[in-house]
Design an enzyme around this catalytic site. Structure first.
Site, PDB file in Angstrom:
ATOM      1  CE1 TYR A  20      41.978  38.435  43.731  1.00  0.00           C
ATOM      2  CE2 TYR A  20      42.468  38.550  41.394  1.00  0.00           C
ATOM      3  CZ  TYR A  20      42.107  37.820  42.504  1.00  0.00           C
ATOM      4  OH  TYR A  20      41.873  36.477  42.382  1.00  0.00           O
ATOM      5  CE1 TYR A 148      43.845  32.824  44.070  1.00  0.00           C
ATOM      6  CE2 TYR A 148      43.793  31.799  41.893  1.00  0.00           C
ATOM      7  CZ  TYR A 148      43.245  32.661  42.836  1.00  0.00           C
ATOM      8  OH  TYR A 148      42.087  33.335  42.540  1.00  0.00           O
ATOM      9  CG  ASP A 253      43.976  23.991  40.612  1.00  0.00           C
ATOM     10  OD1 ASP A 253      43.663  24.099  39.413  1.00  0.00           O
ATOM     11  OD2 ASP A 253      43.853  24.928  41.424  1.00  0.00           O
TER      12      ASP A 253
END
Length: 432
Positions: A20, A148, A253
């Site tokens: 990033y 996410y 997740d």
């Protein structure tokens, strides 16, 4: 100047691409020379507390002797061998351990390279299962906003399409079905009104697209990178029933939430239901080597096996790497061999006490804690570079994102070290 003439940091900034970052403006970077326990030691000798657990995975501290010893021992015997047509004790022993601690219905284990790959595998399992059951049109997914799930291609498609990190790729990604994030926070009372608990919207989207949706994927209870939001687990119980009604697989997740981080062994344990598929990573190896796994139940695994072509179409080169399996087994033995629940509870109590004064700051929107996760949410975006500049003074490495100043400290963090972390967080909230 040639590359060989550059200092280590100069070479890094000119040639190595960090996560990033803008390579034209790479931003500040510390050169780390050593790590041990909760500390990372920089090139200049400065020791910083790693309040991030190195992106949430170093749960038992850096260079944990039990984990490093397991890796060393395995290295001398079998560093790697392909998993196609072959197996080995580390993979089998780890599998036995996973079955001891994970939700009871999840009996089939697929080893992966990383968390993002674990999500890819879960999504492929869901699509292949639906195909095997004759539902060839079910290749899409539903998910909640502010989620996410990783940076690989299919995983990106179920990250938040607007506020997430991947909106740039929206036109190139698979079209998925998004609903609002669960509106009732974890600490708030539950209401059965579907117009207020989010389930009315979820039902409408799932019913309208049931012939297209293979699975419903979400982070249970805790949305991590999407804002460190903690929502009510009853949403998951009700979502399970809805997915069963419509023949949609439920995927959790738990890459960030697994292995005690939330105060439960898995965030799933806050619920009264279990998912069809679960993704695990990060703390699986105590952060010492990249590894992950995707687990599912017999219904999904045998559904794929009895369909056409029968074989599951995935097989990473480093699947079930023996070094990673040995590290994971050692990390899980460390976790379950101690009173991890009491330790996480102690961290949680101190986080609540230490972070509460930040609530009085006018620029602070909220302060919240769950297990060994502490968050100060600001009214404005906080600069990670500015926090980086204060690290030497604070003796703590914190890396805020968005509006959140947060910590997920290693479980071995002492009360004194945790006080240093929370003092750093309050200082960032006051100054940034």
């Amino acid at each position: 100047m040639s590359a060989s003439d550059l200092s280590q940091l100069e070479f890094d900034q000119q040639h190595l691409w960090h996560p990033y970052t803008n390579v034209a403006k790479p931003g500040p970077t510390f050169v780390v020379k050593e790590s041990e326990g909760v500390h990372i030691t920089l090139e200049d000798g400065t020791r910083l507390i790693d309040a991030m657990s190195s992106w949430w995975c170093m749960m038992h501290g850096h260079r944990n002797p039990a984990i490093t010893s397991a890796i060393h021992d395995q290295l001398d015997r079998l560093p790697h061998v392909m998993f196609g047509g072959l197996t080995h004790d580390p993979a089998i022993d780890l599998g036995r351990k996973l079955l001891e601690i994970t939700p009871q219905s999840l009996t089939r284990i697929f080893y992966c390279d990383s968390g993002s790959v674990s999500v890819e595998v879960a999504m492929k399992m869901a699509v292949q299962y639906q195909h095997a059951k004759g539902h060839v049109g079910r290749s899409q997914f539903a998910t909640i906003r502010s989620g996410y799930h990783g940076d690989t291609w299919k995983a990106m498609s179920v990250c938040d399409p607007d506020t997430g990190m991947h909106h740039l790729f929206q036109g190139a990604l698979s079209v998925q079905h998004f609903v609002s994030r669960p509106p009732i926070p974890m600490a708030a009372p539950w209401t059965d009104d579907p117009d207020h608990n989010g389930l009315g919207e979820l039902r409408a989207v799932l019913e309208a697209n049931a012939d297209k949706i293979a699975g419903f994927i979400l982070e249970p209870v805790v949305q991590g990178t999407g804002g460190m939001y903690f929502y009510h687990p009853e949403y998951l119980n009700q979502a399970r029933a809805l997915c069963d009604e419509l023949g949609i697989l439920l995927i959790f997740d738990e890459i960030a939430t697994g292995f005690g981080r939330t105060g439960e062994l898995f965030a799933t344990d806050f619920c009264s239901v279990e998912p069809d598929i679960i993704c695990l990573g990060k703390g699986l190896t105590g952060g010492h080597i990249s590894f992950a796994c995707t687990m599912t139940n017999d219904r999904v695994a045998l559904g794929i096996g009895h369909g056409s072509p029968g074989i599951f179409m995935h097989g990473p080169t480093y699947m079930a790497n023996p070094l990673a399996c040995a590290a994971a087994k050692a990390a899980l033995d460390l976790l379950t061999g101690q009173d991890w629940r009491a330790r996480v509870a102690e961290i949680s109590v101190q986080l609540v006490q230490d972070l509460e004064p930040a609530r009085a700051l006018p620029q602070v929107r909220d302060v919240r804690v769950l297990g060994a996760i502490g968050v100060i949410e600001m009214n404005h975006v906080v600069s990670a570079d500015a926090a980086h500049a204060l690290a030497h003074e604070m003796g703590v490495f914190l890396r805020p994102f968005g509006k959140n100043i947060y910590t997920m400290p290693p479980f071995v963090t002492t009360p004194k070290q945790l006080s240093e972390i929370t003092a750093g967080m309050r200082r960032l909230a006051q100054e940034l």
